[in-house]
Design a protein around this motif. Structure first.
Motif, PDB file in Angstrom:
ATOM      1  N   HIS A  52       0.819  -1.214   0.000  1.00 41.65           N
ATOM      2  CA  HIS A  52       0.000   0.000   0.000  1.00 41.65           C
ATOM      3  C   HIS A  52       0.851   1.262   0.000  1.00 41.65           C
ATOM      4  CE1 HIS A  52      -3.494  -2.385   0.258  1.00 41.65           C
ATOM      5  NE2 HIS A  52      -3.496  -2.603   1.568  1.00 41.65           N
ATOM      6  N   SER A  53       2.013   1.189   0.611  1.00 43.55           N
ATOM      7  CA  SER A  53       2.873   2.367   0.691  1.00 43.55           C
ATOM      8  C   SER A  53       3.724   2.575  -0.557  1.00 43.55           C
ATOM      9  CB  SER A  53       3.807   2.260   1.908  1.00 43.55           C
ATOM     10  OG  SER A  53       3.076   2.320   3.101  1.00 43.55           O
ATOM     11  N   PHE A  54       4.144   1.487  -1.215  1.00 39.31           N
ATOM     12  CA  PHE A  54       5.154   1.639  -2.248  1.00 39.31           C
ATOM     13  C   PHE A  54       4.736   1.281  -3.674  1.00 39.31           C
ATOM     14  CE2 PHE A  54       7.503   0.890   1.786  1.00 39.31           C
ATOM     15  CZ  PHE A  54       7.959   2.196   1.943  1.00 39.31           C
ATOM     16  N   LEU A  55       3.634   0.565  -3.875  1.00 43.64           N
ATOM     17  CA  LEU A  55       3.159   0.352  -5.251  1.00 43.64           C
ATOM     18  C   LEU A  55       2.631   1.674  -5.794  1.00 43.64           C
ATOM     19  CD1 LEU A  55       1.112  -2.986  -5.609  1.00 43.64           C
ATOM     20  CD2 LEU A  55       3.239  -2.370  -6.704  1.00 43.64           C
ATOM     21  N   PRO A  56       2.783   1.932  -7.066  1.00 42.45           N
ATOM     22  CA  PRO A  56       2.314   3.214  -7.611  1.00 42.45           C
ATOM     23  C   PRO A  56       0.841   3.510  -7.318  1.00 42.45           C
ATOM     24  CG  PRO A  56       3.668   2.082  -9.230  1.00 42.45           C
ATOM     25  CD  PRO A  56       3.484   1.134  -8.074  1.00 42.45           C
ATOM     26  N   ASP A  57      -0.012   2.498  -7.381  1.00 47.42           N
ATOM     27  CA  ASP A  57      -1.433   2.737  -7.083  1.00 47.42           C
ATOM     28  C   ASP A  57      -1.811   2.229  -5.689  1.00 47.42           C
ATOM     29  OD1 ASP A  57      -1.560  -0.014  -7.366  1.00 47.42           O
ATOM     30  OD2 ASP A  57      -3.308   0.003  -8.671  1.00 47.42           O
ATOM     31  N   ALA A  91      -4.598  -0.403  -5.083  1.00 50.47           N
ATOM     32  CA  ALA A  91      -6.024  -0.097  -5.224  1.00 50.47           C
ATOM     33  C   ALA A  91      -6.612  -0.648  -6.521  1.00 50.47           C
ATOM     34  CB  ALA A  91      -6.250   1.409  -5.151  1.00 50.47           C
ATOM     35  N   GLY A  92      -5.881  -0.514  -7.606  1.00 47.10           N
ATOM     36  CA  GLY A  92      -6.370  -1.001  -8.893  1.00 47.10           C
ATOM     37  C   GLY A  92      -5.897  -2.404  -9.191  1.00 47.10           C
ATOM     38  N   VAL A  93      -4.591  -2.614  -9.070  1.00 52.24           N
ATOM     39  CA  VAL A  93      -4.002  -3.902  -9.441  1.00 52.24           C
ATOM     40  C   VAL A  93      -4.476  -5.052  -8.563  1.00 52.24           C
ATOM     41  CG1 VAL A  93      -1.806  -4.389 -10.603  1.00 52.24           C
ATOM     42  CG2 VAL A  93      -1.906  -2.556  -8.982  1.00 52.24           C
ATOM     43  N   ILE A  94      -4.641  -4.818  -7.266  1.00 50.98           N
ATOM     44  CA  ILE A  94      -5.015  -5.897  -6.354  1.00 50.98           C
ATOM     45  C   ILE A  94      -6.491  -5.826  -5.963  1.00 50.98           C
ATOM     46  CG2 ILE A  94      -4.597  -6.929  -4.085  1.00 50.98           C
ATOM     47  CD1 ILE A  94      -1.673  -5.941  -4.373  1.00 50.98           C
ATOM     48  N   ALA A  95      -6.929  -4.663  -5.498  1.00 49.85           N
ATOM     49  CA  ALA A  95      -8.308  -4.535  -5.006  1.00 49.85           C
ATOM     50  C   ALA A  95      -9.318  -4.381  -6.140  1.00 49.85           C
ATOM     51  CB  ALA A  95      -8.419  -3.347  -4.051  1.00 49.85           C
ATOM     52  N   GLY A  96      -8.862  -4.024  -7.333  1.00 52.91           N
ATOM     53  CA  GLY A  96      -9.757  -3.896  -8.474  1.00 52.91           C
ATOM     54  C   GLY A  96     -10.691  -2.703  -8.394  1.00 52.91           C
TER      55      GLY A  96
END
Length: 152
Positions: A37-42, A45-50
């Protein structure tokens, strides 16, 4: 360093060592999503949580980064308790049980996603409830090696 880490209280813990190992693993499992949550660009929110990021993505990324920061801090403290302050293991497992209960209630009852899609965390919360409950029970139950011997 003793200002931040007073002497260990591990000798005061009489529950199952499996509960301390579980709490240590649980702390690590908190740190990993916190880093995502801190270091992925999104922030995942999009890539994992959809999540739909077409509306105010900056706010969504900020909220995920905030959640990640608290997860990392929570995970570190949980890990320290499991390794150095085991007398607090039952308390931390109880807090984790309360937290997972509230997260499950929020994700599955109170704030059901409109799309019907649940992020992985919703499933993880449900699965972790009975597991945390088991290790909480083990942590408050005196282990056989800690029980006083009965002399007749």
């Amino acid at each position: 360093m003793s200002v931040f880490l007073p002497p260990s209280n591990n000798e005061q813990y009489h529950g199952s060592r499996y509960s301390t190992w579980f709490l240590a693993l649980y702390g690590i499992v908190w740190i990993v999503p916190g880093m995502i949550h801190s270091f992925l660009p999104d922030g995942g929110a999009g890539v994992i949580a959809g999540l739909d990021l077409s509306h105010n993505p900056t706010m969504i990324f900020g909220m995920f980064a905030w959640a990640g920061a608290t997860q990392i801090a929570h995970g570190i403290v949980t890990l320290v308790v499991a390794l150095r302050y085991r007398a607090m293991v039952p308390l931390f497992l109880l807090v984790s049980l309360i937290e997972r209960t509230l997260l499950s209630w929020s994700g599955w009852v109170r704030h059901i996603p409109v799309s019907g899609h649940h992020p992985p965390e919703h499933y993880a919360s449900l699965i972790s409830l009975p597991v945390i409950l088991l290790f909480l029970w083990l942590s408050v139950r005196r282990s056989r090696s800690q029980q006083p011997e009965i002399v007749t």
